[in-house]
Design an enzyme around this catalytic site. Sequence first.
Site, short mmCIF file in Angstrom:
data_model
loop_
_atom_site.label_atom_id
_atom_site.label_comp_id
_atom_site.label_asym_id
_atom_site.label_seq_id
_atom_site.Cartn_x
_atom_site.Cartn_y
_atom_site.Cartn_z
N GLU A 1 0.84 -1.22 0.00
CA GLU A 1 0.00 0.00 0.00
C GLU A 1 0.87 1.26 0.00
O GLU A 1 0.53 2.27 0.59
CB GLU A 1 -0.95 0.04 1.21
C1 LIG Z 1 3.25 -9.82 0.06
C2 LIG Z 1 3.04 -8.71 -0.92
C3 LIG Z 1 1.77 -8.49 -1.44
C4 LIG Z 1 1.56 -7.49 -2.38
N1 LIG Z 1 0.33 -7.35 -2.96
C5 LIG Z 1 0.18 -6.52 -4.03
C6 LIG Z 1 -1.03 -6.52 -4.78
O1 LIG Z 1 -2.00 -7.22 -4.45
N2 LIG Z 1 -1.09 -5.74 -5.89
C7 LIG Z 1 -0.06 -4.95 -6.29
O2 LIG Z 1 -0.19 -4.26 -7.30
N3 LIG Z 1 1.11 -4.92 -5.58
C8 LIG Z 1 1.26 -5.69 -4.48
N4 LIG Z 1 2.45 -5.70 -3.77
C9 LIG Z 1 3.53 -4.86 -4.22
C10 LIG Z 1 3.86 -3.74 -3.26
O3 LIG Z 1 2.87 -2.76 -3.33
C11 LIG Z 1 5.27 -3.23 -3.62
O4 LIG Z 1 6.17 -4.22 -3.18
C12 LIG Z 1 5.59 -1.90 -3.01
O5 LIG Z 1 4.81 -0.90 -3.59
C13 LIG Z 1 7.06 -1.54 -3.18
O6 LIG Z 1 7.50 -1.71 -4.48
P1 LIG Z 1 8.82 -2.57 -4.75
O7 LIG Z 1 8.70 -3.86 -4.05
O8 LIG Z 1 9.07 -2.59 -6.21
O9 LIG Z 1 9.97 -1.77 -4.05
P2 LIG Z 1 10.82 -0.49 -4.63
O10 LIG Z 1 9.88 0.45 -5.23
O11 LIG Z 1 11.89 -1.08 -5.49
O12 LIG Z 1 11.42 0.05 -3.32
C14 LIG Z 1 12.59 -0.46 -2.67
C15 LIG Z 1 12.99 0.51 -1.57
O13 LIG Z 1 13.29 1.79 -2.13
C16 LIG Z 1 12.46 2.79 -1.55
N5 LIG Z 1 12.09 3.75 -2.58
C17 LIG Z 1 11.54 3.53 -3.80
N6 LIG Z 1 11.33 4.67 -4.44
C18 LIG Z 1 11.75 5.66 -3.63
C19 LIG Z 1 11.79 7.07 -3.72
N7 LIG Z 1 11.30 7.74 -4.76
N8 LIG Z 1 12.31 7.74 -2.69
C20 LIG Z 1 12.76 7.13 -1.60
N9 LIG Z 1 12.74 5.79 -1.43
C21 LIG Z 1 12.24 5.07 -2.45
C22 LIG Z 1 11.25 2.04 -1.01
O14 LIG Z 1 10.62 2.75 0.03
C23 LIG Z 1 11.86 0.74 -0.55
O15 LIG Z 1 12.41 0.90 0.72
C24 LIG Z 1 2.65 -6.66 -2.78
C25 LIG Z 1 3.91 -6.87 -2.23
C26 LIG Z 1 4.12 -7.88 -1.33
C27 LIG Z 1 5.51 -8.11 -0.80
#
Ligand SMILES: Cc1cc2nc3c(=O)[nH]c(=O)nc-3n(C[C@H](O)[C@H](O)[C@H](O)COP(=O)(O)OP(=O)(O)OC[C@H]3O[C@@H](n4cnc5c(N)ncnc54)[C@H](O)[C@@H]3O)c2cc1C
Length: 601
Positions: free
Chosen positions: A408
């Site tokens: 979220e």
């Molecule tokens: C168990 C699980 C269930 C999920 N369910 C859903 C679902 O039903 N539908 C769906 O669409 N998604 C889902 N997600 C995805 C989830 O919303 C994303 O994992 C989340 O938004 C983070 O994206 P990412 O994993 O690519 O991390 P990244 O975006 O790669 O982030 C990695 C790190 O970098 C930081 N970061 C990234 N961008 C910035 C910035 N601009 N400035 C500062 N820090 C930054 C983040 O805070 C984090 O600490 C799920 C994830 C999990 C693990």
Amino acid sequence: METTEKDILRGGQFLVKETKCEDVFTLEDLNEEQKMMRESTKEFVDRELWAHWERFEKKDYAYTEECMRKAGELGLLSVAVPEAYGGMGMGFVSTMLVCDYISGATGSFSTAFGAHTGIGTMPITLYGTEEQKQKYVPKLATGEWFGAYCLTEPGAGSDANSGKTKAVLSDDGKYYSITGQKMWISNAGFCNMFIVFARIEDDKNITGFIVENDPENGISFGDEEKKLGIHSSSTRQVFFNDTKVPVENMLSERGNGFKIAMNALNVGRIKLAAACLEAQRRVINEATKYANERIQFKTPIMNFGAIKAKIADMATNAYVDEAACYRAAKNIEDRIAIREASGNSHQEAELKGVEEYAIECSILKVAVSEHVQHTTDEGIQVFGGMGFSADTPMESAWRDARISRIYEGTNEINRMLSVGMLVKKAMKGHVDLLGPATAVGEELMGIPSFDTPDFSELLAEEKDLLARLKKVFLMVAGSAVQKFGPDLEKHQMLLMAASDILIQIYMAESAILRTEKNAKRFGEEAQATQIAMSKLYLYRAVDIIQQKAKEGIVSFAEGDEQRMMLMGLKRFTKYTNQPNVVALRTQIADKVAADNGYTFD
Ligand SMILES: Cc1cc2nc3c(=O)[nH]c(=O)nc-3n(C[C@H](O)[C@H](O)[C@H](O)COP(=O)(O)OP(=O)(O)OC[C@H]3O[C@@H](n4cnc5c(N)ncnc54)[C@H](O)[C@@H]3O)c2cc1C
């Protein structure tokens, strides 16, 4: 009495306007219908979820699905759905209550529940056409169908609008072909339809679609992800390969997908915060029972100050979180009612009502997800070695809690959003930050008052301090905006610090208002522990705010300006009567120990 526009604050205004305790809604204000809803939700959880928590740990995905169906039969999936589409059409507070109490036993179920009722269904109720709503929502409301939300991709996580999934219109203009890879999709293993975000041509923004789950239509899945926690929540990759979607299944308009995605997440965030409440209460209950029974050095470990401090902090966080979640929930409910009364459709009213409080939704998501993490961690500590054992529910609670800081919108993204949205609102003139920030600047130049304040009334010093903490935010954020202008967004460490100040203010204020309201109606004696919890939380908040504000000030102000701001910080965070934190923690822990659990909800 009907709530009117002028009675309730707009989103973000809590920072610059005083809220009267009579104007906040608290858990103690629940009506009979809401209390019944809470009881039936708790019964369901005890019977179907808590009694079988091992099954969730053993990756029994089928059991999660079975429980979701049972929840559907009991109407628990349809609380937020309007009656016209087979739902109960209950208010926002009731929706929050169900999210709250259904989520205590296992993160696996609460994730499945949240993904289905929130981000899986809400985009249709909020943005769907009449035909789309008639076709899909009744099935989703009863649990005949389950929904999932496909936004994230391998290359598009926090940067959600950068997805590569494509939607190509057919030559005859009748359908779109969707091709792309979605990742981390909750409920993927058993859902009947997806909300899918894809890009049409080279559009700047993505577009939302309702896609039915049909294996004959180019849809396939990755294996279940191996995860740290929420073991029985189905999480898979979903592949769309030339998946044909009728044009009438586009959600809202072309290019509106990012807006849909963000608005669905606003609702998702406050509901996720609610979903971290009962998880805290159950951990506190288990930890308290254990501490009362476990004997070491010939005495129950509850008698040790080290354990009492933990129990006191855990209970305090839960109490504060309840205060803030239900305060915001009622603001949203009232705002929806006001908009409906002024002629908006329910759909439009709901959308705007939640959007109005997007700042509070981000604040709650961050604060409560971090509290549940802390509480489950301390829960393990109270259990000692047994806490580390998979035979007790502490271990799984700790692992399950971890995800709430990631999905979220990560807590980093939500921290930045909370301050960013506030600055935007100020620029648009929706929240007047400039006036109060200028006044704080003038106050800093002036001579401080040496009058002895009258703090004889209950929580008077705490309220005075809160008003000054707001000045700290205005001082730090106001100067930062002046200094960096639009470049402020590049100064992330500063934004993180500012958002921590903002978060602490909202949470501490919510608790104080809840307690003040209840002390007025139930008496101070009846609220003695709640008064102690409000004081303890504020004390901790002041500490955090001092540290974060100092970090911020020193990062961008120098010389006289720095000295003046640091002196202001000292003045704005000063206690006249230092609270005795050891006594407060002892008082709180003793009450929780005597009740053998958390009894403040
Ligand atoms: C168990 C699980 C269930 C999920 N369910 C859903 C679902 O039903 N539908 C769906 O669409 N998604 C889902 N997600 C995805 C989830 O919303 C994303 O994992 C989340 O938004 C983070 O994206 P990412 O994993 O690519 O991390 P990244 O975006 O790669 O982030 C990695 C790190 O970098 C930081 N970061 C990234 N961008 C910035 C910035 N601009 N400035 C500062 N820090 C930054 C983040 O805070 C984090 O600490 C799920 C994830 C999990 C693990």
